[in-house]
Scaffold this active site. Structure first.
Site: not given
Ligand code: NAD
Ligand code: DAU
Length: 349
Positions: A34, A61, A83, A85, A131-133, A156-157, A160, A185, A290
């Site tokens: 990480d 990475i 790992a 963004e 991700t589902d996005e 982002y999506s 991915k 999510n 959005h």
């Molecule tokens: P997060 O942002 O909380 O964590 C990401 C981690 O990756 C961090 O620890 C960061 O330091 C590390 N990282 C970032 N850039 C890096 C680099 N260049 N080299 C090495 N490490 C690096 O993310 P998360 O929410 O835990 O998501 C993890 C994975 O799951 C991602 O691939 C994301 O696309 C996927 N995902 C997330 C969600 C969600 O709801 N959070 C849902 C579906 C899929």
């Molecule tokens: O679906 C999986 C994805 O879910 C992951 O791949 C992403 O990494 C993760 O961040 C998440 O994406 P979303 O954009 O759906 O999550 P977020 O929590 O940012 O937003 C959830 C919903 O809430 C979305 O419709 C936007 C809305 N929102 C979000 C924020 C941060 C608000 O209305 N206000 C806010 O301040």
């Protein structure tokens, strides 16, 4: 001893995956790579850092020579790649950072895996967490299945989706043994407070406005993070090579309904009069591009691997709120410094 590399293991989901693997597989050497960006935090995995079969490696990475050397040194048997963004709003202000980490970073891991597995892929596996996005947005009805077309709408999506395509292409072209999951999510302990649920919990605690984007009628399918970690464990060990599995919570919520539920629960937890937190709800400018609705059809992983969520949303949300209220030090440490600058730019300018 078999060696598994988990990337992004100091982040939200990665930390739960690392903990699960370290605790469940004492005979496997677990490496956590990480870069410790703003989203990575070693506090998330403090409880397992002393385990003899666990090693943390700070590294990026996107640094190809470093990744190549690391793979040559350790000859990993499996890679679980998280790992990334991960925040949509940040991808709108800085798309290139997402291409670098999510696309180039994934490519570097693919190339390094290919190089060390060139003589034999027996027992090897590259697992890409996605991700589902990538499927874009749904209308009022329907569900994303593994056959849904890729129509990403945010940088982002799109990044991915590109990385998913490269993983698949390495499977088809070079025979790399891979598996991909696309999850909805997540929410739960250690969730970084830039995302909806932890951001709103933190703002309620501090009596700050709750910025609901647009009209709040956007829908997400929420899954407790530990259930995602359980699914990842299952897919890594029992999923079929060259397959994709969707993972979801069977749990759709309109943002505004979810925010009201959260407000009610927080009023109770904080001993505030009913309706106090809801007064903080503020409708703000919508997120560009959005996506209206995400909802997952998780039939395949359920039928093939027997996975389903182990907790209800009620239970998961309760555990999440409890965790944030009992980890105020964690919350205040991650919301200082860079977070304040991000918050001002995103919400106050
Ligand atoms: P997060 O942002 O909380 O964590 C990401 C981690 O990756 C961090 O620890 C960061 O330091 C590390 N990282 C970032 N850039 C890096 C680099 N260049 N080299 C090495 N490490 C690096 O993310 P998360 O929410 O835990 O998501 C993890 C994975 O799951 C991602 O691939 C994301 O696309 C996927 N995902 C997330 C969600 C969600 O709801 N959070 C849902 C579906 C899929
Ligand atoms: O679906 C999986 C994805 O879910 C992951 O791949 C992403 O990494 C993760 O961040 C998440 O994406 P979303 O954009 O759906 O999550 P977020 O929590 O940012 O937003 C959830 C919903 O809430 C979305 O419709 C936007 C809305 N929102 C979000 C924020 C941060 C608000 O209305 N206000 C806010 O301040």
């Amino acid at each position: 001893m078999r060696k598994i590399l988990i990337t992004g293991g100091a982040g939200f989901i990665g930390s739960h995956v690392v903990r699960r693997f370290v605790n469940n597989y004492p005979n496997v050497q677990i490496f956590n790579l990480d870069a410790l960006t703003y989203a990575g935090n070693l506090e998330n995995i403090k409880d397992i850092e002393q385990a003899p079969h666990y090693t943390f490696i700070k590294g990026d990475i996107t640094d190809a020579p470093f990744i190549d050397a690391l793979f040559q040194q350790h000859q990993f048997d499996g890679v679980i790649h998280l790992a990334a963004e991960s925040h949509v709003d940040r991808s709108i202000t800085d798309p290139l950072a997402f291409v670098k980490t999510n696309v180039i970073g994934t490519m570097n891991l693919l190339n390094a895996s290919r190089a060390i597995w060139k003589d034999s892929t027996e027992g090897k596996r590259f697992y890409h967490i996605s991700t589902d996005e990538v499927y874009g947005t749904l209308g009022a009805t329907g569900l994303f299945t593994e056959a849904s077309s890729y129509e990403p709408n945010s940088p982002y999506s799109a990044s991915k989706a590109a990385s998913d395509h490269f993983v698949r292409a390495y499977g088809e072209t070079y025979g790399l043994p891979y598996v991909i999951t696309n999850c909805s999510n997540n929410y739960g302990p250690n969730h970084f407070p830039e995302k909806l649920i932890p951001l709103f919990i933190n703002n309620i605690i501090h009596n700050k406005p709750l910025p609901v984007y647009g009209d709040g009628n956007y829908t997400r399918d929420w899954l407790f993070v530990i259930d995602h970690a359980i699914a990842i464990d299952l897919v890594f060990h029992q999923g079929k090579n060259h397959e994709t599995y969707n993972i979801g919570g069977f749990n759709e919520w309109k943002n505004i309904d979810l925010v009201h539920l959260l407000c009610q629960k927080m009023d109770v937890k904080l001993n505030r009069p009913v309706g106090t937190s809801a007064q903080l709800i503020t409708y703000v400018k919508d997120r560009p591009g959005h996506d209206l609705r995400y909802a997952i059809d998780a039939t395949k992983i359920n039928k093939d691997l027997g996975w389903k969520p182990s907790v209800t949303f009620e239970q998961g949300l309760e555990k999440t709120i409890e965790w944030f209220l009992s980890n105020e030090e964690w919350l205040s440490s991650v919301t200082s410094g860079e977070y304040q600058r991000y918050y001002e730019k995103q919400y106050l300018s």
